[in-house]
Motif scaffolding. Structure first.
Motif, PDB file in Angstrom:
ATOM      1  N   PRO A   1       3.545   0.858  -8.443  1.00 22.80           N
ATOM      2  CA  PRO A   1       2.393   1.335  -8.696  1.00 22.80           C
ATOM      3  C   PRO A   1       1.811  -0.110  -9.804  1.00 22.80           C
TER       4      PRO A   1
ATOM      5  N   GLU B   1      -2.522  -1.512   3.692  1.00 24.79           N
ATOM      6  CA  GLU B   1      -3.597  -1.027   3.039  1.00 24.79           C
ATOM      7  C   GLU B   1      -4.879  -0.306   3.103  1.00 24.79           C
TER       8      GLU B   1
ATOM      9  N   ILE C   1       9.198   0.902  -6.368  1.00 20.00           N
ATOM     10  CA  ILE C   1       7.522   1.589  -5.921  1.00 20.00           C
ATOM     11  C   ILE C   1       7.464   1.126  -6.945  1.00 20.00           C
TER      12      ILE C   1
ATOM     13  N   VAL D   1       0.704   6.184  -7.792  1.00 23.34           N
ATOM     14  CA  VAL D   1       0.299   6.207  -5.962  1.00 23.34           C
ATOM     15  C   VAL D   1      -0.676   7.284  -6.188  1.00 23.34           C
TER      16      VAL D   1
ATOM     17  N   GLY E   1       0.998  -1.374   0.356  1.00 22.45           N
ATOM     18  CA  GLY E   1      -0.106   0.301   0.192  1.00 22.45           C
ATOM     19  C   GLY E   1       0.803   1.230   0.063  1.00 22.45           C
ATOM     20  N   GLY E   2       0.661   2.090  -0.611  1.00 24.27           N
ATOM     21  CA  GLY E   2       0.986   3.146  -1.380  1.00 24.27           C
ATOM     22  C   GLY E   2       0.375   4.634  -0.939  1.00 24.27           C
ATOM     23  N   GLY E   3       0.594   4.229   0.642  1.00 27.63           N
ATOM     24  CA  GLY E   3      -0.489   5.741   1.518  1.00 27.63           C
ATOM     25  C   GLY E   3       0.363   5.910   2.331  1.00 27.63           C
TER      26      GLY E   3
ATOM     27  N   VAL F   1       7.737  -1.470  -2.457  1.00 26.47           N
ATOM     28  CA  VAL F   1       6.325  -0.870  -2.021  1.00 26.47           C
ATOM     29  C   VAL F   1       5.380  -1.333  -3.591  1.00 26.47           C
TER      30      VAL F   1
ATOM     31  N   GLU G   1       1.742  -0.969  -4.828  1.00 27.25           N
ATOM     32  CA  GLU G   1       0.501  -0.797  -4.543  1.00 27.25           C
ATOM     33  C   GLU G   1      -0.518  -0.767  -6.112  1.00 27.25           C
ATOM     34  N   LYS G   2      -2.010  -0.969  -5.377  1.00 29.39           N
ATOM     35  CA  LYS G   2      -2.754  -1.465  -6.349  1.00 29.39           C
ATOM     36  C   LYS G   2      -3.784  -0.709  -7.208  1.00 29.39           C
TER      37      LYS G   2
END
Ligand SMILES: Cc1cc2nc3c(=O)[nH]c(=O)nc-3n(C[C@H](O)[C@H](O)[C@H](O)COP(=O)(O)OP(=O)(O)OC[C@H]3O[C@@H](n4cnc5c(N)ncnc54)[C@H](O)[C@@H]3O)c2cc1C
Ligand code: SF4
Length: 563
Positions: free
Chosen positions: A145, A195, A143, A56, A26-28, A49, A51-52
């Motif tokens: 995404p 998440e 990262i 991001v 999760g890239g929050g 990382v 990210e879905k």
């Protein structure tokens, strides 16, 4: 490969794998803060990382008035960056109790200090995450995404070894298509799950490791938000306005926010607590109705709605935070539920919890440990700034649930004052009561709510709203809203509750269709999965807990611009 072989039935090729020191899901703000802190502590650590969202920030939806305490600690120089994502400071802070056509402004001096927004910033949390991702990449974080973590990998002793990203190119009927690409295994000495609210893997971990044992049930709200470009004369940069009351009935918790951001933008949103009891309530339509209030409509009139979205928000607070650690990993941010409910703020705690977990994980790795429980993080959070922030407001939500809006807000206010002044609560620590899925009353016990038709100027319908969330999923893939028992929606939920998924889903994903609509014959439950904005409300509120949200193909879902 035989075109008709299903992915379940056939042996899939082995997944390729990569090894890291730390894997972050999760890239929050929580996940990125953890990644940044790990690299700050030891630049040699390898950190990835996943990210879905397609990029991001694409799936992040927040108010947002942001308390900079987290960013100040993580990246103290952030205010000097000309490209910083937060520029608009709060200049005016107002609270209202709304009636149908009037509004009562509550005096600011009546508010406990913790509710004061001066010194906070109005901005897009999606843009904050994008900016944090650039900082993380500059430190060497990888990262990815567009990749959803679809599965947790476990070792022989049941310890978490990492995650696997989802396979791509499986058709709706489960057969393999030409697009097929096997997911990847990302293995780490530790895996941090960031998440956000109601994470799909987090849910599995909580059940598997009994992380919720002895805790209060998690609580949630659904938040809906629109971004408006308003007329210059209606724009008051820095104004923050919150309300409670109308259009919700006094037995239903929730409220609104209206933030005047920079660039002529207004963020308007509405939160409905998901412990509501009337199955005919539609959070989306409450939001649309709210915008017609004389306090709100004039701000939006003559403006243009640019974007729409929805997302669950955690509301359980201090007493609902699950155990955070398990062999091989930990929960951070809203996966653990660190929102301060009366402040409607969680992003500062998301950052602080990412940092705290990173510090303990980095220490464990420095001690040559791997895939054991980073227990020191669990032991540290209550006495940290996060625990202190949540402890003071722990009774606000249970009081609201128990005494309704007027009594609950009043008692919650008194409780915040006594906590602030005397570090004491008259109520001790209250329980939340039932989980959100168990609070609906049968149709036979409620007065149905009817909603006005949208005017297409200030209020809109669901489909045109989903359109401007830029939601997109590959259509030929298995439905990611899975039903444990496909008969439940029509056999149980429809007769008892009128199938509330039709109403609580803010994206029109669920429908009940009939062979003959007038005679209501042969009802069918239809799932328009491609509309899903990943808010997770169905996973939370379905009274039978029959809907299980799983990750669709990576990159699918909303593409929020600056939510
Ligand atoms: C309507 C609303 C208003 C709010 N207002 C405010 C506010 O004004 N101020 C404030 O501070 N906070 C506010 N909050 C709370 C705040 O948004 C959260 O506390 C914060 O977003 C939590 O950060 P996080 O990193 O834990 O999770 P998120 O921000 O939700 O980020 C999680 C990320 O993980 C990704 N992800 C999830 N599952 C997977 C998976 N399996 N694989 C790969 N990627 C995955 C998601 O796509 C997402 O990008 C608000 C929330 C809502 C819903
Ligand atoms: S299907 Fe579920 S997760 Fe998707 S938008 Fe509807 S309620 Fe939210």
């Amino acid at each position: 490969m035989a075109a008709e072989a299903t992915a379940d039935a056939m042996e899939l090729p082995a997944r390729e794998g990569m090894d890291y020191d730390v894997v972050v899901v999760g890239g929050g703000p929580a996940g990125l803060a953890a990644a940044i802190r790990l690299k700050q502590i030891n630049p040699d650590l390898s950190v990835v990382v996943v990210e879905k969202g397609s990029e991001v920030g694409a799936h992040i939806l927040s108010g947002a008035v942001i308390d900079p305490v987290g960013l100040d600690k993580l990246l103290p120089e952030w205010r000097n960056d000309p490209d910083r994502p937060l520029k608009q400071e709060v200049t005016d802070d107002r609270f209202y109790f709304l009636g149908h056509s009037g509004a009562l402004r509550l005096p600011n001096f009546g508010m406990p200090k913790l509710m004061n927004n001066h010194g906070n910033f109005i901005g897009s949390l999606g843009n904050v995450a994008k900016w944090m991702a650039a900082q993380a990449e500059a430190l060497g974080v990888e990262i990815y995404p567009g990749f959803a973590a679809a599965e947790v990998l476990y070792g022989e002793k049941g310890e978490v070894l990492g995650i696997a990203t989802g396979d791509m190119g499986i058709a709706r009927d489960g057969t393999i298509t030409d697009r097929f690409t096997r997911g990847m295994e990302l293995r780490g000495k530790y895996t941090l799950f960031a998440e956000g609210a109601r994470g799909s893997l987090t849910k599995q971990l909580i059940a598997r490791f009994k992380l919720d044992e002895g805790k209060e049930p998690p609580k949630f709200g659904i938040g809906l938000k629109e971004i408006w470009q308003v007329k210059p004369e209606n724009h008051k940069p820095g104004l923050v306005q919150h309300s409670f009351g109308w259009p919700l009935k006094m037995d239903t918790g929730g409220g609104s926010f209206l933030y005047h951001a920079d660039g002529g933008l207004v963020y308007v949103g509405f939160v409905v607590h998901l412990n509501y009891s009337n199955p005919t309530l539609s959070p989306f339509d409450e939001f649309q109705r709210f915008k017609q209030h004389p306090l709100v409509r004039p701000v939006l009139e003559g403006g243009k709605r640019l974007s729409y979205g929805a997302r669950a928000i955690t509301e359980g607070g201090y007493q609902s935070v699950p155990k955070l650690t398990f062999p091989g990993g930990a929960l951070i941010g809203c996966a653990a539920g660190f929102v301060n409910v009366p402040r409607i703020k969680g992003s500062h705690n998301a950052i602080l919890s990412g940092m705290l977990a990173a510090e303990h994980v980095a220490e464990a790795i420095a001690d040559a440990r791997a895939n054991d429980e980073p227990r020191a993080y669990e032991l540290a959070w209550r006495s940290s700034a996060i625990g202190q922030d949540l402890y003071k407001v722990r009774n606000v939500k249970p009081l609201w649930s128990k005494f309704g809006t007027i009594g609950g807000v009043l008692l919650g206010g008194i409780d915040m004052w006594t906590n602030e002044l005397f570090k004491f609560s008259l109520f001790g620590t209250l329980k939340h009561g039932k989980p959100d899925y168990a609070t609906l009353k049968p149709l036979s016990e409620v007065t149905p709510i009817t909603y006005p038709k949208p005017d297409g100027v200030i209020s809109f319908d669901k489909l045109s709203s989903v359109f401007i969330s830029n939601t997109n999923h590959e259509e030929d893939q298995p439905v990611h809203l899975t039903l444990k028992d496909p008969s439940v929606p029509i056999a149980k939920n429809l007769p008892v509750y009128g199938e509330p998924a039709r109403l609580y889903c803010p994206a029109g994903v669920y429908e009940v269709t009939y062979a003959d609509a007038a005679a209501k014959t042969d009802p069918k439950f239809v799932i328009n999965a491609q509309n899903c904005v990943h808010c997770k409300t169905c996973d939370i509120k379905d009274p039978a807990q029959n809907i299980n949200w799983v990750t669709p193909e990576g990159g699918g879902g909303p593409n929020y611009p600056g939510m």
